[in-house]
Design a protein around this motif. Structure first.
Motif, PDB file in Angstrom:
ATOM      1  N   UNK A  66       0.803  -1.216   0.000  1.00 52.68           N
ATOM      2  CA  UNK A  66       0.000   0.000   0.000  1.00 52.68           C
ATOM      3  C   UNK A  66       0.836   1.266   0.000  1.00 52.68           C
ATOM      4  N   UNK A  67       1.974   1.243   0.677  1.00 50.73           N
ATOM      5  CA  UNK A  67       2.798   2.440   0.758  1.00 50.73           C
ATOM      6  C   UNK A  67       3.523   2.788  -0.522  1.00 50.73           C
ATOM      7  N   UNK A  68       3.452   1.900  -1.547  1.00 49.97           N
ATOM      8  CA  UNK A  68       4.146   2.165  -2.796  1.00 49.97           C
ATOM      9  C   UNK A  68       3.400   3.170  -3.656  1.00 49.97           C
ATOM     10  N   UNK A  69       2.140   3.467  -3.322  1.00 42.58           N
ATOM     11  CA  UNK A  69       1.367   4.466  -4.038  1.00 42.58           C
ATOM     12  C   UNK A  69       1.185   5.664  -3.131  1.00 42.58           C
ATOM     13  N   UNK A  70       1.630   6.819  -3.588  1.00 48.31           N
ATOM     14  CA  UNK A  70       1.524   8.017  -2.766  1.00 48.31           C
ATOM     15  C   UNK A  70       1.487   9.242  -3.659  1.00 48.31           C
ATOM     16  N   UNK A  71       0.960  10.324  -3.122  1.00 48.54           N
ATOM     17  CA  UNK A  71       0.953  11.591  -3.829  1.00 48.54           C
ATOM     18  C   UNK A  71      -0.332  11.848  -4.582  1.00 48.54           C
ATOM     19  N   UNK A  72      -0.377  12.948  -5.320  1.00 45.02           N
ATOM     20  CA  UNK A  72      -1.610  13.334  -6.008  1.00 45.02           C
ATOM     21  C   UNK A  72      -1.911  12.460  -7.217  1.00 45.02           C
ATOM     22  N   UNK A  73      -3.187  12.260  -7.454  1.00 45.73           N
ATOM     23  CA  UNK A  73      -3.671  11.606  -8.663  1.00 45.73           C
ATOM     24  C   UNK A  73      -4.705  12.553  -9.264  1.00 45.73           C
ATOM     25  N   UNK A  74      -4.371  13.153 -10.392  1.00 45.83           N
ATOM     26  CA  UNK A  74      -5.197  14.204 -10.981  1.00 45.83           C
ATOM     27  C   UNK A  74      -6.208  13.596 -11.945  1.00 45.83           C
ATOM     28  N   UNK A  75      -7.491  13.860 -11.672  1.00 43.91           N
ATOM     29  CA  UNK A  75      -8.581  13.242 -12.427  1.00 43.91           C
ATOM     30  C   UNK A  75      -9.477  14.335 -12.992  1.00 43.91           C
ATOM     31  N   UNK A  76      -9.797  14.232 -14.278  1.00 43.68           N
ATOM     32  CA  UNK A  76     -10.783  15.113 -14.896  1.00 43.68           C
ATOM     33  C   UNK A  76     -12.017  14.276 -15.218  1.00 43.68           C
ATOM     34  N   UNK A  77     -13.183  14.767 -14.858  1.00 40.93           N
ATOM     35  CA  UNK A  77     -14.405  14.014 -15.095  1.00 40.93           C
ATOM     36  C   UNK A  77     -15.550  14.967 -15.386  1.00 40.93           C
ATOM     37  N   UNK A  78     -16.469  14.545 -16.236  1.00 40.05           N
ATOM     38  CA  UNK A  78     -17.659  15.362 -16.428  1.00 40.05           C
ATOM     39  C   UNK A  78     -18.638  15.086 -15.282  1.00 40.05           C
ATOM     40  N   UNK A  79     -19.617  15.938 -15.127  1.00 38.47           N
ATOM     41  CA  UNK A  79     -20.412  16.022 -13.910  1.00 38.47           C
ATOM     42  C   UNK A  79     -21.039  14.684 -13.488  1.00 38.47           C
ATOM     43  N   UNK A  80     -21.787  14.037 -14.372  1.00 38.75           N
ATOM     44  CA  UNK A  80     -22.496  12.824 -13.960  1.00 38.75           C
ATOM     45  C   UNK A  80     -21.528  11.691 -13.646  1.00 38.75           C
ATOM     46  N   UNK A  81     -20.381  11.631 -14.343  1.00 35.69           N
ATOM     47  CA  UNK A  81     -19.379  10.617 -14.023  1.00 35.69           C
ATOM     48  C   UNK A  81     -18.770  10.879 -12.661  1.00 35.69           C
ATOM     49  N   UNK A  82     -18.508  12.163 -12.368  1.00 39.38           N
ATOM     50  CA  UNK A  82     -17.941  12.510 -11.063  1.00 39.38           C
ATOM     51  C   UNK A  82     -18.919  12.191  -9.935  1.00 39.38           C
ATOM     52  N   UNK A  83     -20.198  12.310 -10.208  1.00 36.08           N
ATOM     53  CA  UNK A  83     -21.205  12.034  -9.176  1.00 36.08           C
ATOM     54  C   UNK A  83     -21.436  10.551  -8.967  1.00 36.08           C
ATOM     55  N   UNK A  84     -21.407   9.764 -10.052  1.00 32.51           N
ATOM     56  CA  UNK A  84     -21.913   8.394  -9.944  1.00 32.51           C
ATOM     57  C   UNK A  84     -20.925   7.290 -10.301  1.00 32.51           C
ATOM     58  N   UNK A  85     -19.804   7.618 -10.954  1.00 33.10           N
ATOM     59  CA  UNK A  85     -18.814   6.582 -11.259  1.00 33.10           C
ATOM     60  C   UNK A  85     -17.611   6.646 -10.319  1.00 33.10           C
ATOM     61  N   UNK A  86     -17.173   7.854 -10.011  1.00 28.43           N
ATOM     62  CA  UNK A  86     -15.933   8.011  -9.267  1.00 28.43           C
ATOM     63  C   UNK A  86     -16.000   7.723  -7.763  1.00 28.43           C
ATOM     64  N   UNK A  87     -17.060   8.134  -7.041  1.00 31.42           N
ATOM     65  CA  UNK A  87     -16.988   8.080  -5.569  1.00 31.42           C
ATOM     66  C   UNK A  87     -16.621   6.719  -4.983  1.00 31.42           C
ATOM     67  N   UNK A  88     -17.294   5.659  -5.401  1.00 31.85           N
ATOM     68  CA  UNK A  88     -16.996   4.346  -4.813  1.00 31.85           C
ATOM     69  C   UNK A  88     -15.608   3.864  -5.218  1.00 31.85           C
ATOM     70  N   UNK A  89     -15.238   4.141  -6.465  1.00 30.91           N
ATOM     71  CA  UNK A  89     -13.899   3.732  -6.919  1.00 30.91           C
ATOM     72  C   UNK A  89     -12.829   4.451  -6.111  1.00 30.91           C
ATOM     73  N   UNK A  90     -13.020   5.734  -5.854  1.00 29.13           N
ATOM     74  CA  UNK A  90     -12.038   6.484  -5.071  1.00 29.13           C
ATOM     75  C   UNK A  90     -12.051   6.056  -3.610  1.00 29.13           C
ATOM     76  N   UNK A  91     -13.214   5.701  -3.103  1.00 25.55           N
ATOM     77  CA  UNK A  91     -13.296   5.219  -1.722  1.00 25.55           C
ATOM     78  C   UNK A  91     -12.465   3.954  -1.543  1.00 25.55           C
TER      79      UNK A  91
END
Length: 291
Positions: free
Chosen positions: A92-117
């Motif tokens: 787990x410690x091998x991944x660190x720092x910012x991950x920059x994501x661009x998403x359109x509104x509905x994808x940011x609301x409904x695709x990203x949250x659980x994946x990012x969690x």
């Protein structure tokens, strides 16, 4: 051989971001003359004028826009290289720092949250930075090409191909549906509310063939505004499924049948960043979310 040092790339990016040599110098802690000399040197190495100079500042030329995109991407790769080399290992410690994501509104609301969690639960040192970008014109793919995002959630597919210079894949295929005020006896007679978005050529062809669809009376900024107008009884709309998740009870969603248009939603990234640990991890979580 063109040989620009990271310092020179940072100067170019700063001038592009700040809109002028003086402002870039202040950000970089350099003198204006040093910034100007660095830009002239880079232009000489590249054989192109990168900025139009004027009283109002410095504006990237067409060649400058391309150079800035490459510069941001190269600098980002250097950051990723340093982070992954320092971390080492595969835990787990091998991944660190910012991950920059661009998403359109509905994808940011409904695709990203659980994946990012799930991503941040497995890799707590990863810091997602999500920017909402309208999926019009170059959309989220343009943010990746310009080096402002590591990965974009975009409209992709066979009729909306991944832009040249990027790689990607489809995450979900969503159909369109008719949405209208609940209980309306003849929803297809209502005014049409629409918004500009990227969609496949198949969707555009379907739209043009529907004689019952009038020209839009109102064009809103995004799908949220469209849904709000329909909810208040202002009109009807044809919207993709992601936009209709969590729709209010005041609207009714009517299936458009087997010939309904569809839209492919997926991810795009650069070939280099596609091999980075953080981007690969997010793609895995996105695929798991949509499986």
């Amino acid at each position: 051989m063109t040989d620009l040092a990271p310092r020179e790339l940072r100067v170019l990016v700063a001038v592009g971001s700040e809109g002028g040599f003086s402002a870039a110098a202040a950000v970089l802690g350099m003198t204006q003359s040093a910034v100007s000399h660095s830009v002239r040197t880079s232009e000489g190495k590249l054989g192109a004028v990168l900025f139009d100079r004027g009283r109002s500042g410095a504006t990237p030329t067409e060649a400058g826009v391309r150079a800035l995109g490459h510069a941001r991407r190269v600098l980002r790769l250097l950051e990723v290289m340093a982070a992954e080399v320092r971390a080492g290992g595969t835990g787990p410690g091998s991944l660190a720092g910012p991950l920059r994501i661009a998403a359109f509104r509905s994808a940011a609301l409904h695709l990203l949250p659980r994946a990012l969690e799930r991503l941040t639960a497995r890799h707590p040192e990863v810091v997602p930075e999500v920017r909402i970008v309208r999926e019009v014109g170059r959309g989220t793919a343009g943010e990746v090409l310009d080096g402002r995002a590591d990965i974009g959630i975009a409209t992709v597919g066979t009729t909306s191909p991944v832009p040249s210079g990027l790689v990607g894949g489809v995450l979900v295929e969503e159909g369109y549906a008719l949405v209208h005020p609940v209980g309306h006896p003849a929803p297809r007679t209502l005014p049409l509310v629409d918004w500009t978005e990227n969609c496949t050529s198949y969707t555009r062809e379907w739209w043009a063939a529907q004689e019952w669809l009038p020209a839009a009376t109102v064009e809103a900024e995004d799908d949220g505004a469209v849904l709000s107008m329909v909810s208040s009884g202002f009109g009807m709309a044809v919207m993709p499924e992601l936009s209709l998740i969590g729709a209010p009870p005041s609207v009714e969603i009517t299936d458009l049948g087997a010939e309904r248009p569809t839209r492919s939603v997926g991810y795009v990234t650069t070939p280099e960043l596609a091999r980075s640990l953080a981007v690969r991890a997010l793609i895995r979580e996105l695929r798991s979310r949509t499986a």
